[in-house]
Each structure stands twice: as structure tokens, then as C-alpha cells.
Design a protein around this motif. Structure first.
Motif, PDB file in Angstrom:
ATOM      1  N   VAL A 263       0.825  -1.200   0.000  1.00  0.00           N
ATOM      2  CA  VAL A 263       0.000   0.000   0.000  1.00  0.00           C
ATOM      3  C   VAL A 263       0.873   1.269   0.000  1.00  0.00           C
ATOM      4  O   VAL A 263       0.586   2.236  -0.709  1.00  0.00           O
ATOM      5  CB  VAL A 263      -0.938  -0.043   1.237  1.00  0.00           C
ATOM      6  CG1 VAL A 263      -1.619   1.289   1.448  1.00  0.00           C
ATOM      7  CG2 VAL A 263      -1.961  -1.151   1.086  1.00  0.00           C
ATOM      8  N   GLU A 264       1.940   1.234   0.779  1.00  0.00           N
ATOM      9  CA  GLU A 264       2.734   2.455   0.924  1.00  0.00           C
ATOM     10  C   GLU A 264       3.954   2.500   0.002  1.00  0.00           C
ATOM     11  O   GLU A 264       4.863   3.306   0.210  1.00  0.00           O
ATOM     12  CB  GLU A 264       3.155   2.624   2.388  1.00  0.00           C
ATOM     13  CG  GLU A 264       1.941   2.969   3.260  1.00  0.00           C
ATOM     14  CD  GLU A 264       2.262   3.099   4.728  1.00  0.00           C
ATOM     15  OE1 GLU A 264       2.902   4.085   5.096  1.00  0.00           O
ATOM     16  OE2 GLU A 264       1.865   2.206   5.496  1.00  0.00           O
ATOM     17  N   ASN A 265       3.933   1.650  -1.007  1.00  0.00           N
ATOM     18  CA  ASN A 265       5.031   1.673  -1.970  1.00  0.00           C
ATOM     19  C   ASN A 265       4.573   2.508  -3.166  1.00  0.00           C
ATOM     20  O   ASN A 265       3.631   2.144  -3.869  1.00  0.00           O
ATOM     21  CB  ASN A 265       5.351   0.231  -2.394  1.00  0.00           C
ATOM     22  CG  ASN A 265       6.566   0.155  -3.292  1.00  0.00           C
ATOM     23  OD1 ASN A 265       6.861   1.112  -4.015  1.00  0.00           O
ATOM     24  ND2 ASN A 265       7.251  -0.968  -3.239  1.00  0.00           N
ATOM     25  N   GLU A 266       5.269   3.620  -3.385  1.00  0.00           N
ATOM     26  CA  GLU A 266       4.803   4.561  -4.429  1.00  0.00           C
ATOM     27  C   GLU A 266       4.908   4.017  -5.841  1.00  0.00           C
ATOM     28  O   GLU A 266       4.281   4.541  -6.756  1.00  0.00           O
ATOM     29  CB  GLU A 266       5.550   5.889  -4.305  1.00  0.00           C
ATOM     30  CG  GLU A 266       5.058   6.683  -3.109  1.00  0.00           C
ATOM     31  CD  GLU A 266       5.313   8.169  -3.219  1.00  0.00           C
ATOM     32  OE1 GLU A 266       4.895   8.791  -4.223  1.00  0.00           O
ATOM     33  OE2 GLU A 266       5.957   8.700  -2.303  1.00  0.00           O
ATOM     34  N   SER A 267       5.706   2.953  -6.011  1.00  0.00           N
ATOM     35  CA  SER A 267       5.741   2.381  -7.362  1.00  0.00           C
ATOM     36  C   SER A 267       4.595   1.369  -7.542  1.00  0.00           C
ATOM     37  O   SER A 267       4.359   0.886  -8.647  1.00  0.00           O
ATOM     38  CB  SER A 267       7.104   1.749  -7.633  1.00  0.00           C
ATOM     39  OG  SER A 267       7.315   0.703  -6.710  1.00  0.00           O
TER      40      SER A 267
END
Ligand code: GTP
Ligand code: MG
Length: 444
Positions: A263-267
């Protein structure tokens, strides 16, 4: 101070003066911060999106907690707004957070009216605030402001285009609330499709004249990040409260047989961008925009509807007092007219009732006369009968007297002639008329 002095003073240019030493008003911003922190903040989010699109999961993910969640059925007969308020605290900052769910959105066969309950809910919150503002004893300081600060519009990740329901709803809402469109369940759409989908959505919003919230670029401190983020709209998000071990860290993610979506991985998705923009950078701007733009528009329309204006037809400032007087006169005139109408109505009603009563009286009178006639007729018949009977009685009495006389005469005659034949006597007593005469009755 005389009026002319006052005018001259206010028209004078302000002069810059330097201070001889430290005075202390440089602490004003700190005072403001401290006051705001003590007072606490309120923030109200409206979630609009079809049932099961991931609204509750995203809210839980955004605020890193578990709010009460209650799954909606797909059988709601109309859209229903369900607000829930929570008290959250981070460091020493208190946030009164209200999450409003548009339950049953998109579940009806006829979706023409789906936007209406949402618009009505937003307007009701504005109206409540306006009513508080218009009170003589206002308590806006501790008033629980329920006006919607942001509407997260959840778009289904079809990869095609926006549905007409989405366009119609966003168009109806854009002048009332800050809309942030988001593509929900972004893990269900491929990267290239997502890119095209985002472009398509933005072009459709523009061509349909839907105004979505733009992160402000007038404040230098956030201008750069906000303008970069504006280009990323609509954010494609993934929600999850499940923790998965990636490397040696536990992260919130969705695990699939072929891999893990963090969820918190911008890729992987734009969740972090959304959280930054919505909570960490622009929460105050959303609150401010709600007050200065959307609420202001509502207030203006409402006051104009009530007959308030800033200028009169000659473009002269219109005073509240004058407006009040005009409205009062209009109201009194209206009241008088209503009163007159009511009076007239009352008179007519009385007349009608009077006529009805008169008619009833006449009918009763007629009935009485009829009965009287019948009664007299009956009386006459009875009288006649009585007369006839009396005549009969008299005739009978006369006959009776005659018979008695005859009887006594014959008795006398018998006593003078004692020796009469037995046969004659027998014949006399066997006569029927003789028997009846002795008993005083007719015998057949
Ligand atoms: P209602 O309140 O009933 O309208 O549903 P909702 O919109 O709140 O959806 P909810 O968060 O309850 O999620 C519904 C289902 O979607 C759950 O099974 C979630 O696990 C799943 N879900 C939520 N977010 C995502 C996501 O980002 N991706 C995927 N693939 N599934 C998700
Ligand atoms: Mg839900």
C-alpha cells in the motif's frame, strides 16, 4: 473624533515605524497555534462510491486504525447518508473526524436521483452552520462543524471511461464540496491500462466541465509539491489493513499468489500521495476552501433567496435595517391579506351553515304538518266510529226497553190467566229471541 477627521485619518497612508525594543506581538502565530491546538480540529470526509468498492478499507488504511465498519447490502431502495464521528489524537492534537458514507450508491435500477440525497446532506450541514451564524447568541467557538470538507469519489477501475452516474454526481457536487477523485482497487488494473485510464478520466472531467479540487499552488512552501501532485490526479489507490512481511519489515499490503502489492510503496500505487495531499499538506486548505468558497456560495444564494442584497437597484449600499424593514412590511401585508381571506372564508362558511340549517328547519316543519294532518284524519275517523257505536248502542237500548216492556206485559197477562196450555208456554221459551232477551245478549 469628528467625521471629517476620521475620514482624513483613514485616507492617510500608513507609516512604517521601527520599534525601540522587543514588544512581544511576534508571538501572535504561537498564540494562534496554541489556541487552535487547545480547541482541537474537525475534519469531515464524504465517501462516495459503489458498494464494496473499498471505501471503509481505505479509511482504515489512511488513519491507520479500525473504524466501525458495517457492510452495506446491495438492496437499498435509495442512497442513504451515514455519518460517524470519531475522536482521534496524534501527539497533542485532537481531531474530531467524521466519515460520511453514501450507503447504497449505484445499487438502484433507476440511478437518476442517486445524487440528490448527497446534495441534500451537504446543504443541510451548510444550513445548520448558517442558522448558528444567524443566531443572536452564537456559539461558533464550540459548534460542531459538520460541513463536508472533502469528497473522496471512488471510481471503479474499469479501464474504460467514467460512468454517466459518476459524471452526473460529480457535476452536481462540484460547486458544493472539494472533490478528490480516486481510482479504487488500483491493484486490479495493469500499469499501462491505469495510465491510459487516468488520462481518459481527466479529459472526460474537463470536457464535462466538472471542477475537481486542485491542490493550491499559491503558498510557496507547498506550491511545488502541490503542482506535481495535481498532475497525478486521479490517484490510483490500494487499501489494506493486512500486514505482510516484506524483507524483514511488516508492511500493509495485499498478498496474491503471484506477489505482494504494498500500500505504501509509491511504485505500486498512489496511496502515499493521497495521504500526503489529503492529510499532511492540504487538510487546512480543504477546511478553508469549504468555508470561503463552498459555504460562502451557499450562504450568498440563501441570503439572496431570503431577499437580502448588498446594493439596492440604484447601486447604493443596502443596509440590513432597510432590508429588514422592507421584508417586515412585505410580511405584514401578506399577513393582512391572509387574515382578510380567512375572514371571508369564515363568513362564507357561516352563511353556508345558516342556509343548511334553514333548509333542515323547513323540512322538519313540513314533516310536522304532514304528521299533524294524518293525526287529524285518524282522530276524525275515530270520532265517526264512536258516533256510529253510540248510535248502535242507543238503538240496542231502545230495543231492550221495548222487549222488557213487552215481557212485563206478557207476565201480567199470565198472572191474570194462570191456566194456560203447557204447549203454549213451551213454545214461548223455546224461541231464540226470548232466550237472548233474558240474558241480554244475541245468540245465534
Ligand atoms: P460498503 O461499505 O459495503 O459499501 O463497502 P466498502 O466500499 O466500504 O468496501 P470495503 O472496504 O468493505 O471492501 C470491500 C471488499 O473489497 C473487501 O473484501 C476488501 O478487502 C476489498 N478491498 C478493499 N480495498 C481493496 C483494494 O484496494 N484492492 C482490492 N483488490 N480489494 C480491496
Ligand atoms: Mg464500508
Amino acid at each position: 473624533m469628528a467625521a471629517t477627521d476620521l475620514e482624513r485619518f483613514s485616507n492617510e497612508e500608513k507609516r512604517n515605524l521601527s520599534l525601540g525594543g522587543h514588544v512581544g506581538f511576534d508571538s501572535l502565530p504561537d498564540q494562534l497555534v496554541s489556541k487552535s491546538v487547545t480547541q482541537g480540529f474537525s475534519f469531515n470526509i464524504l465517501c462516495v462510491g459503489e458498494t464494496g468498492i473499498g471505501k471503509s478499507t481505505l479509511m482504515n488504511t489512511l488513519f491507520n486504525t479500525t473504524f466501525e465498519t458495517e457492510e452495506a447490502s446491495h438492496y437499498e431502495s435509495a442512497v442513504r447518508l451515514r455519518p460517524r464521528t470519531y475522536d482521534l489524537q496524534e501527539s497533542n492534537v485532537h481531531l474530531k473526524l467524521t466519515i460520511v458514507d453514501a450507503v447504497g450508491f449505484g445499487d438502484q435500477i433507476n440511478k437518476d436521483e442517486s445524487y440528490r440525497p448527497i446534495v441534500e446532506y451537504i446543504d443541510t450541514q451548510f444550513e445548520n452552520y448558517l442558522q448558528e451564524e444567524l443566531k443572536i447568541r452564537r456559539s461558533l467557538y464550540n459548534y460542531h462543524d459538520t460541513r463536508i470538507h472533502v469528497c473522496l469519489y471512488f471510481i471503479t477501475p474499469t479501464g474504460h471511461s467514467l460512468k454517466s452516474l459518476d459524471l452526473v454526481t460529480m457535476k452536481k457536487l462540484d460547486s458544493k464540496v472539494n472533490i478528490i477523485p480516486i481510482i479504487a482497487k488500483a491493484d486490479t488494473i495493469s500499469k499501462s491500462e491505469l495510465h491510459k485510464f487516468k488520462i481518459k478520466i481527466m479529459s472526460e472531467l474537463v470536457s464535462n466541465g466538472v471542477q475537481i479540487y486542485q491542490f493550491p499552488t499559491d503558498d510557496e512552501a507547498v506550491a511545488e509539491i502541490n503542482s506535481v501532485m495535481n498532475a497525478h490526479l486521479p490517484f490510483a489507490v490500494v487499501g489494506s489493513t493486512e500486514e505482510v512481511k516484506v524483507g524483514n519489515k511488516l508492511v500493509r499490503a495485499r498478498q496474491y499468489p503471484w506477489g505482494v502489492v504494498q500500500v505504501e510503496n509509491e511504485s505500486h500505487c498512489d496511496f502515499v500521495k493521497l495521504r500526503e495531499m489529503l492529510i499532511r499538506v492540504n487538510m487546512e486548505d480543504l477546511r478553508e476552501q469549504t468555508h470561503t468558497r463552498h459555504y460562502e456560495l451557499y450562504r450568498r444564494c440563501k441570503l439572496e433567496e431570503m431577499g437580502f442584497k448588498d446594493t439596492d437597484p440604484d447601486s447604493q449600499p443596502f443596509s440590513l435595517q432597510e432590508t429588514y424593514e422592507t421584508k417586515r412590511k412585505e410580511f405584514l401585508g401578506e399577513l393582512q391579506k391572509k387574515e382578510e381571506e380567512m375572514r371571508q372564508m369564515f363568513v362564507n362558511k357561516v352563511k353556508e351553515t345558516e342556509a343548511e340549517l334553514k333548509e333542515k328547519e323547513r323540512e322538519l316543519h313540513e314533516k310536522f304538518e304532514h304528521l299533524k294532518r294524518i293525526h287529524q284524519e285518524e282522530k276524525r275517523k275515530v270520532e265517526e266510529k264512536r258516533r256510529e257505536l253510540e248510535e248502535e248502542m242507543n238503538a240496542f237500548n231502545r230495543r231492550k226497553v221495548a222487549v222488557e216492556t213487552l215481557q212485563s206485559q206478557s207476565l201480567q197477562a199470565t198472572s191474570q190467566q194462570p191456566l194456560k196450555k203447557d204447549k203454549d208456554r213451551k213454545n214461548f221459551f223455546s224461541l231464540p229471541s226470548a232466550c237472548s232477551i233474558t240474558t241480554g245478549r244475541y245468540v245465534n
